[in-house]
Design an enzyme around this catalytic site. Structure first.
Site, mmCIF file in Angstrom:
data_model
loop_
_atom_site.group_PDB
_atom_site.id
_atom_site.type_symbol
_atom_site.label_atom_id
_atom_site.label_comp_id
_atom_site.label_asym_id
_atom_site.label_seq_id
_atom_site.Cartn_x
_atom_site.Cartn_y
_atom_site.Cartn_z
ATOM 1 N N GLY A 106 10.463 -32.429 3.184
ATOM 2 C CA GLY A 106 10.586 -30.916 3.283
ATOM 3 C C GLY A 106 10.762 -30.042 4.420
ATOM 4 O O GLY A 106 10.868 -28.710 4.631
ATOM 5 N N GLN A 165 -2.270 -8.321 7.785
ATOM 6 C CA GLN A 165 -3.402 -9.019 8.948
ATOM 7 C C GLN A 165 -3.129 -8.262 10.193
ATOM 8 O O GLN A 165 -2.243 -9.081 11.050
ATOM 9 C CB GLN A 165 -3.278 -10.237 8.821
ATOM 10 C CG GLN A 165 -3.723 -10.974 7.405
ATOM 11 C CD GLN A 165 -3.490 -12.613 7.672
ATOM 12 O OE1 GLN A 165 -4.306 -13.300 8.576
ATOM 13 N NE2 GLN A 165 -3.085 -13.192 6.598
ATOM 14 N N ASP A 237 -4.940 4.570 -1.510
ATOM 15 C CA ASP A 237 -5.920 4.425 -0.327
ATOM 16 C C ASP A 237 -5.532 5.364 0.795
ATOM 17 O O ASP A 237 -4.429 6.012 0.735
ATOM 18 C CB ASP A 237 -6.069 3.016 -0.144
ATOM 19 C CG ASP A 237 -4.636 2.557 0.389
ATOM 20 O OD1 ASP A 237 -3.820 3.125 1.158
ATOM 21 O OD2 ASP A 237 -4.455 1.395 0.214
ATOM 22 N N LYS A 260 -11.030 3.782 -1.966
ATOM 23 C CA LYS A 260 -11.229 2.536 -2.590
ATOM 24 C C LYS A 260 -11.841 1.741 -1.240
ATOM 25 O O LYS A 260 -11.884 1.992 -0.271
ATOM 26 C CB LYS A 260 -10.003 1.855 -3.099
ATOM 27 C CG LYS A 260 -9.086 1.445 -1.924
ATOM 28 C CD LYS A 260 -7.720 0.512 -2.473
ATOM 29 C CE LYS A 260 -7.117 -0.156 -1.419
ATOM 30 N NZ LYS A 260 -5.877 -0.697 -1.825
ATOM 31 N N ALA A 292 -1.985 -6.603 -8.334
ATOM 32 C CA ALA A 292 -1.957 -5.550 -9.188
ATOM 33 C C ALA A 292 -3.504 -4.978 -9.645
ATOM 34 O O ALA A 292 -3.575 -4.039 -10.249
ATOM 35 C CB ALA A 292 -1.000 -5.583 -10.443
ATOM 36 N N GLY A 293 -4.398 -5.655 -9.112
ATOM 37 C CA GLY A 293 -5.652 -5.263 -9.454
ATOM 38 C C GLY A 293 -6.028 -3.933 -8.795
ATOM 39 O O GLY A 293 -6.795 -3.239 -9.813
ATOM 40 N N THR A 294 -5.707 -3.561 -7.852
ATOM 41 C CA THR A 294 -6.075 -1.991 -7.206
ATOM 42 C C THR A 294 -5.323 -1.189 -8.059
ATOM 43 O O THR A 294 -5.596 -0.108 -8.268
ATOM 44 C CB THR A 294 -5.706 -1.924 -5.710
ATOM 45 O OG1 THR A 294 -6.283 -2.990 -4.922
ATOM 46 C CG2 THR A 294 -5.803 -0.639 -5.326
#
Length: 380
Positions: A106, A165, A237, A260, A292-294
């Site tokens: 790899g 992050q 948000d 949110k 895509a949850g939010t």
């Protein structure tokens, strides 16, 4: 599916500047030129002595003819070669030749197949899935260019992985955005070009010049053409309010905000909708669509508050995990994304997802960096 779009504003800007440059060149008097080279008619009248006029410094203009410029090259990793090729097409140069292979275990093997000594080099490589693999490729490419004596190395990262992050929001966690910035700088990058960073202050993690561009000009042009009735722009948000406000200003539309709370990684809970969306067509503006949850929860919350239709726009289509299924089964009318990240085959087949190319915008920015002209006009 990717739609053809009308000629973007920055394309007109580039052409206009080229025309202006030609006009200035043609305005030079032929007689004055012939006096210098001695080929024109000579006058025996005494010449008047004139004080030399101070010449204003001339800013270098963009040129569409870089094909003969051997000191300007664009290379690409394996993350998004179609985007890199499209950028080169807009600029008018060929994509740099390289050889990239992987050993049986790899490891990445990379080799430049052309001379780059003293060259202004740009590497196009979004750090998208698989993030770590594409990041290591980018670092190795930078190292190879540095050891080949490239004059200047600019990393063009349309999607900056690890951008979420960017701070210590919990005890004993890493600030990965800063780490990646240090890695790119240490590897040998002299300059960086990003598009729609998750947080603009990530630019401060770098000790090298950073150009931060936005996909907004491309998206605004698309939604203006749609001419959506009773439009309200929505930030999903609090962190995206500035991005959504800019979009709302350009569209001449009011702004709403969704409150949110993130309960875990990739898990959010929609609390409140701030603003009146009753009877409105809502347009959600975000930088990243991951699982895509939010987005789906935001769509449901807006429709429950009386919105008639909901569209969404995001710069980076990460679309991991159940994202495609969620979007397909949602009440979302349309999701418009850029080509900063190549879409999966499943995403390409979903009619709800439309792609707008940012190749022209990135090409114009790269030209500006190479020619050392201002990029501020490209924000519009």
């Amino acid at each position: 599916m990717q739609d053809n779009q009308s000629q973007p504003a920055w394309e007109n800007l580039v052409k206009n500047e080229t025309v202006m440059e030609s006009a200035v060149t043609e305005a030079v008097s032929p007689a004055a030129s012939s006096d210098h080279n001695g080929s024109g008619p000579r006058s025996h009248a005494p010449a008047e002595t004139k004080a030399p006029e101070a010449k204003a410094p001339v800013e270098k203009k963009r040129s569409r003819s870089h094909s003969e410029d051997k000191r300007f090259k664009v290379f690409s990793g394996s993350a998004n070669r179609p985007l890199a090729a499209e950028i080169c097409k807009h600029i008018g140069i060929g994509l740099g030749e390289t050889k990239m292979q992987r050993f049986a275990d790899g490891e990445v093997y990379f080799q430049l197949l052309e001379n780059v000594r003293g060259t202004d080099v740009f590497i196009v490589q979004p750090t998208c899935n698989p993030v770590d693999q594409h990041l290591v490729e980018l670092l190795i490419m930078i190292d190879a260019l540095k050891r080949a004596s490239a004059g200047r190395i600019t990393v063009v990262v349309p999607y900056y992985g690890y951008a979420r992050q960017d701070r210590k929001d919990r005890p004993r966690v890493a600030i990965s955005s800063k780490l990646i910035a240090d890695l790119l700088t240490t590897a040998g990058a002299n300059r960086a070009l990003f598009m729609d960073l998750h947080a603009a202050q990530i630019q401060g993690f770098f000790n090298i010049p950073v150009d931060h561009m936005f996909a907004s000009p491309v998206m605004v042009s698309y939604f203006r053409d749609l001419n959506l009735p009773n439009l309200t722009v929505v930030s999903p948000d609090a962190g995206g309010v500035e991005r959504a406000r800019f979009f709302a200003t350009k569209m001449g539309a009011p702004l709403a905000i969704v409150d949110k709370r993130r309960t875990d990684i990739n898990v959010t809970e929609v609390m409140h909708v701030i603003g009146d969306v009753q009877g409105q067509t809502c347009l959600i503006i975000d930088d990243i669509v991951d699982t895509a949850g939010t987005m789906v929860k935001t769509v449901d919350a807006l429709l429950e508050k009386g919105a008639t239709k909901v569209y969404a726009c995001a710069s980076h289509a990460v679309l991991s995990g159940p994202a495609i299924e969620r979007i397909a089964n949602s009440r979302l009318e349309e999701l418009v994304v850029s080509d900063s990240i190549p879409l999966t085959e499943a995403a390409q087949k979903l009619a709800k997802i439309k792609v707008r190319s940012v190749a022209g915008l990135l090409a114009a920015t790269i030209e500006s960096i190479h020619m050392e002209t201002s990029v501020s006009s490209l924000f519009n």
